[in-house]
Design an enzyme around this catalytic site. Structure first.
Site, PDB file in Angstrom:
ATOM      1  N   ASN A 167       0.860  -1.177   0.000  1.00 19.47           N
ATOM      2  CA  ASN A 167       0.000   0.000   0.000  1.00 19.47           C
ATOM      3  C   ASN A 167       0.903   1.236   0.000  1.00 19.47           C
ATOM      4  O   ASN A 167       2.104   1.135   0.245  1.00 19.47           O
ATOM      5  CB  ASN A 167      -0.986  -0.014   1.179  1.00 19.47           C
ATOM      6  CG  ASN A 167      -0.315   0.176   2.523  1.00 19.47           C
ATOM      7  OD1 ASN A 167       0.424   1.130   2.741  1.00 19.47           O
ATOM      8  ND2 ASN A 167      -0.567  -0.747   3.449  1.00 19.47           N
ATOM      9  N   ASP A 180       2.167  -8.603   9.008  1.00 22.38           N
ATOM     10  CA  ASP A 180       0.903  -7.863   9.059  1.00 22.38           C
ATOM     11  C   ASP A 180      -0.202  -8.599   9.809  1.00 22.38           C
ATOM     12  O   ASP A 180      -1.328  -8.105   9.887  1.00 22.38           O
ATOM     13  CB  ASP A 180       0.422  -7.528   7.639  1.00 22.38           C
ATOM     14  CG  ASP A 180       1.137  -6.323   7.060  1.00 22.38           C
ATOM     15  OD1 ASP A 180       1.832  -5.624   7.827  1.00 22.38           O
ATOM     16  OD2 ASP A 180       0.999  -6.066   5.850  1.00 22.38           O
ATOM     17  N   ASN A 184      -8.343  -7.366   9.628  1.00 23.36           N
ATOM     18  CA  ASN A 184      -8.423  -7.923   8.276  1.00 23.36           C
ATOM     19  C   ASN A 184      -8.607  -9.431   8.249  1.00 23.36           C
ATOM     20  O   ASN A 184      -8.708 -10.026   7.174  1.00 23.36           O
ATOM     21  CB  ASN A 184      -7.164  -7.571   7.488  1.00 23.36           C
ATOM     22  CG  ASN A 184      -6.830  -6.095   7.518  1.00 23.36           C
ATOM     23  OD1 ASN A 184      -5.670  -5.723   7.611  1.00 23.36           O
ATOM     24  ND2 ASN A 184      -7.836  -5.232   7.476  1.00 23.36           N
ATOM     25  N   ARG A 194       0.020 -11.782   2.458  1.00 21.03           N
ATOM     26  CA  ARG A 194      -0.841 -11.902   3.640  1.00 21.03           C
ATOM     27  C   ARG A 194      -1.661 -13.196   3.653  1.00 21.03           C
ATOM     28  O   ARG A 194      -2.321 -13.493   4.652  1.00 21.03           O
ATOM     29  CB  ARG A 194      -1.785 -10.691   3.747  1.00 21.03           C
ATOM     30  CG  ARG A 194      -1.052  -9.370   3.943  1.00 21.03           C
ATOM     31  CD  ARG A 194      -1.935  -8.318   4.557  1.00 21.03           C
ATOM     32  NE  ARG A 194      -2.342  -8.680   5.918  1.00 21.03           N
ATOM     33  CZ  ARG A 194      -3.137  -7.926   6.676  1.00 21.03           C
ATOM     34  NH1 ARG A 194      -3.609  -6.791   6.209  1.00 21.03           N
ATOM     35  NH2 ARG A 194      -3.470  -8.310   7.886  1.00 21.03           N
ATOM     36  N   HIS A 219      -8.686   0.554   2.639  1.00 21.07           N
ATOM     37  CA  HIS A 219      -9.701  -0.208   3.372  1.00 21.07           C
ATOM     38  C   HIS A 219     -10.768   0.759   3.895  1.00 21.07           C
ATOM     39  O   HIS A 219     -10.454   1.909   4.230  1.00 21.07           O
ATOM     40  CB  HIS A 219      -9.091  -0.931   4.575  1.00 21.07           C
ATOM     41  CG  HIS A 219      -8.472  -2.250   4.273  1.00 21.07           C
ATOM     42  ND1 HIS A 219      -7.379  -2.737   4.959  1.00 21.07           N
ATOM     43  CD2 HIS A 219      -8.800  -3.227   3.383  1.00 21.07           C
ATOM     44  CE1 HIS A 219      -7.052  -3.929   4.498  1.00 21.07           C
ATOM     45  NE2 HIS A 219      -7.890  -4.249   3.537  1.00 21.07           N
ATOM     46  N   CYS A 264      -7.405  -1.024  12.877  1.00 18.79           N
ATOM     47  CA  CYS A 264      -6.753  -2.103  12.128  1.00 18.79           C
ATOM     48  C   CYS A 264      -6.160  -3.166  13.049  1.00 18.79           C
ATOM     49  O   CYS A 264      -6.060  -4.333  12.658  1.00 18.79           O
ATOM     50  CB  CYS A 264      -5.641  -1.533  11.247  1.00 18.79           C
ATOM     51  SG  CYS A 264      -6.219  -0.527   9.871  1.00 18.79           S
TER      52      CYS A 264
END
Length: 263
Positions: free
Chosen positions: A20, A63, A69, A88, A164, A258
């Protein structure tokens, strides 16, 4: 009151790849500072009455700390994420096992139907607002609506820094929400305005500090620091903002919300 949260310690957290616009491998997170900031978030949430559970971190999955997520929880159903980026995808089996071991019905969406959990799906009362384009596939929203038997509203994200939904939108109580309008296309803005009674627009400079990436515990709002205008607007409406330093996680494109998943 939703007060059960899943977190993952940042033992293996770091900027090891770039998926990102915030991520830059030459500007890595400081491990000790990241641990202190994560611990500060956990302690603050517990002080507000939240029950914190922890999923064990895994090597080579930096992550995984961003548990929002992992998927979407509704009752005892866990809709597992299908991550868009290969970096991921290794997280999926660990989150699936954690929920299965605790008696949740684990639901997998069709392969290649990308969906990144609570990062792109937030309940606003009985309505589920879902973001798409950068990480989640709009086709996943129909499937989720069928599974949960609820109204799903799809909104397109158009600013890649806000990739997101939870980076630019945060539902509060009683039809209110924090949002950054520029992150949505015109149809998305109209949809949100139609369904929300009270919208607090965040200024660009505060949105870039991830002001919308907040954890809501009734009238308490836990959010990154450096958002004085938003905090003033929240206090005017009877909310109590709690600002925390989140610099090391913002480097990877995440902050308070997050790092948490409602269970």
């Amino acid at each position: 009151m939703r007060d059960h949260l899943l977190l993952c310690p940042p033992d293996y957290y770091g900027i090891e790849y770039e998926i990102n616009p915030w991520m830059d491998r030459t500007r890595n997170a400081a491990p000790e500072l990241a641990r202190r900031q994560w611990a500060g978030l956990s302690e603050k949430l517990q002080s507000l009455g939240c029950k914190i559970e922890v999923v064990p971190p895994q090597p080579k999955l930096p992550d995984m700390v961003f548990t929002a997520n992992a998927g979407l929880v509704a009752g005892k159903k866990f809709i597992r994420s299908n991550f868009r980026f290969p970096q991921r995808q290794g997280e999926e089996e660990h989150f699936e096992k954690w929920f299965a071991d605790r008696g949740y019905e684990v639901i997998r969406l069709p392969e290649k139907l990308f969906f990144e959990g609570e990062g792109d799906a937030l309940f606003c009362g009985d309505v589920l607002l879902c973001g798409y384009r950068f990480r989640s596939d709009i086709r996943s929203h129909q499937k989720i609506g069928e599974i949960l038997k609820c109204l799903v509203l799809s909104v397109e994200l158009v600013e890649e820094r806000f990739y997101h939904l939870d980076t630019c939108f945060c539902p509060l109580s009683e039809g209110a929400a924090i949002w950054y309008p520029a992150a949505f296309d015109e149809y998305g803005r109209r949809t949100i305005r139609h369904h929300m009674k009270d919208l607090i627009a965040v200024r660009p400079e505060e949105a870039e500090h991830f002001a919308c990436n907040a954890v809501v515990v009734e009238k308490d709002i836990v959010l990154p620091d450096n958002s004085p205008k938003l905090c003033a607007a929240l206090r005017e409406r009877g909310y109590q903002p709690h600002e925390l330093p989140m610099t090391e996680f913002i480097k990877a494109g995440g902050a308070c919300k997050c790092l948490t998943l409602f269970t």
